[in-house]
Design an enzyme around this catalytic site. Structure first.
Site, short mmCIF file in Angstrom:
data_model
loop_
_atom_site.label_atom_id
_atom_site.label_comp_id
_atom_site.label_asym_id
_atom_site.label_seq_id
_atom_site.Cartn_x
_atom_site.Cartn_y
_atom_site.Cartn_z
N CYS A 227 0.16 -3.05 8.49
CA CYS A 227 -0.54 -4.14 7.81
C CYS A 227 -0.71 -3.85 6.32
O CYS A 227 -0.86 -4.78 5.53
CB CYS A 227 -1.88 -4.41 8.48
N CYS B 57 9.37 -1.30 -5.96
CA CYS B 57 8.60 -2.03 -4.95
C CYS B 57 7.17 -1.51 -5.01
O CYS B 57 6.77 -0.88 -5.98
CB CYS B 57 9.20 -1.85 -3.55
#
EC number: 2.7.7.80
Length: 441
Positions: free
Chosen positions: A230, A395
């Site tokens: 998550c 990223c």
């Protein structure tokens, strides 16, 4: 003179208040100890407070007085005090589970608060187990809350799990799932396993009354680069609330020996459609390495080595590339950005994350999914070929950028272009090394 007397009186009163607060804390602790002692020595009947507190569930035919006594005598270990562990522990405490253990290695962070609702702004920086204990003890002073501020390992798992009747897996990484599964099989304990990601959740019960264990279904772990938690994929807090509450429900049903426990079945929740589905799982595997009649795994192993990934969701870093295919954020900043040298920076986060924050230098946003599926690789190749500039890839944490470089490098070489390079550690490393004011999430 009067002003000095006033200051003196204020100081005296403040000292008195501090003393009284300390005395109050001591009395509160004495009361807690006395109540716990009384509870331990009075598990064969319900007192008046318990009858009043639990009356709305005691009147259910599925529970009754004897069922409530079972809950009072029971013990549950919740592994993980995060998005799943908080609602699970909350409803277990509310239901009157006599002894609840909470295990977590982490501290409360601001990023936890949208979904981990036992923590508050006031507890940021505290250990999660301390935060949960404080909340649950205020909710229900008649139960016992035990805390374990530790990371679960092969060395401590059996000792930590052994004193409890049921184990709730509220963790967020594959290595710990295998560890919990194997430990529960060896200790003959049911394992209530939940997961939540983005707008979806899953729930099942392993190792219960002849049902399969986790290894029966997944004998080998997935490739590390295919795993998303998550922290990387995102999650809506309400989804973890739904799954965590259902984990508490399954735990209660196990303790009561009620029918309908999710053993041998997988519950799927689609939050976008508000839809539940039940899937029948494969039965217990006769050749399972850990739960079969002739197991080949009879003791706990090194699960980080087995899974090829860390048993934590804290900035887990992959190493997929050679050193020559990577560059530190310091070298990139000093050698290219600050020096004003022309280059192409590709940010492979999705559009939502890109909108939150970007590195300076007008990076091009091409999500990792578009690269791996080759939807936009031609666009990147054409841009690099036209500009004849070196390409760097960034990223959030430096994992997806490695996947992108690994995918793009042979395509670049086919066109006689220098292969792109990955920014080690991504935006997290940028915040830690270059700009502490850059947003971190």
């Amino acid at each position: 003179m009067g002003e000095m007397n006033g200051e003196g009186q204020i100081e005296v009163l403040e000292n008195d208040i501090r003393t009284l607060r300390k005395q109050l804390q001591e009395k509160v602790q004495q009361l807690k100890t006395l109540k716990k002692h009384f509870q331990k020595n009075c598990i064969t009947k319900l007192n008046n407070d318990e009858i009043a507190r639990y009356s709305r569930q005691i009147i259910l035919s599925e529970i009754g007085v004897q069922g409530q006594l079972k809950l009072k005598k029971a013990s549950v270990l919740v592994v993980g005090a995060g998005g799943l562990g908080c609602p699970a522990a909350l409803y277990l405490a509310g239901a009157g589970i006599g002894r609840i253990g909470v295990l977590d290695y982490d501290e409360v962070e601001l990023t936890n608060l949208h979904r981990q609702l036992l923590h508050t702004e006031a507890t940021v920086g505290l250990t999660k187990v301390t935060s949960v204990q404080s909340y649950l003890e205020q909710l229900n002073s008649q139960i016992e809350i035990e805390t374990h501020h530790a990371q679960l390992t092969s060395e401590n798992a059996l000792a930590l799990l052994e004193p409890y009747d049921v184990v709730v897996d509220a963790t967020d990484n594959v290595a710990t799932r295998y560890l919990l599964n194997d430990a529960c099989v060896l200790l003959r304990k049911p394992l209530v396993s939940g997961s939540a990601l983005q707008l979806e959740g899953q729930l099942t019960v392993y190792n219960y009354r002849g049902g399969p264990c986790y290894r029966c279904l997944f004998p080998t772990p997935p490739p590390p680069e295919s795993v998303t938690n998550c922290g990387d994929g995102g999650v809506l807090g309400a989804i973890t609330g739904v799954i965590g509450a259902l984990q508490a429900l399954e735990t209660i049903k196990i303790i009561l020996s009620n029918e309908g426990v999710l053993a041998g079945r997988l519950l799927l929740f689609d939050g976008q459609q508000s839809a539940f589905r039940n899937l029948k799982l494969r039965p217990k595997k006769p050749t399972c390495a850990v739960c079969s009649e002739a197991p080949t795994l009879t003791k706990l192993i090194d699960y980080e080595q087995f899974c090829g990934m860390r048993a934590t969701d804290k900035d887990a870093a992959l190493t997929l590339l050679e050193p020559c295919e990577r560059i530190s954020v310091r070298d990139y900043h000093d050698g290219w950005l600050a020096a004003g040298r022309d280059h192409l920076l590709v940010d492979v986060r999705n559009a939502n994350q890109y909108e939150m924050c970007q590195l300076p230098g007008a990076p091009v946003n091409v999500p990792i999914e578009d690269i791996l599926s080759n939807r936009r690789t031609e666009e990147l190749l054409a841009r690099a070929q036209q500009a004849q500039l070196p390409v760097y890839v960034v990223c959030r944490r430096g994992n997806d950028s490695q996947l992108a470089v690994r995918h793009l490098a042979p395509l670049f070489r086919e066109r006689n272009l220098p292969a792109p390079r990955d920014l080690i550690g991504g935006l997290h490393a940028w915040t830690k090394t270059i700009d502490p004011n850059f947003p971190i999430y």
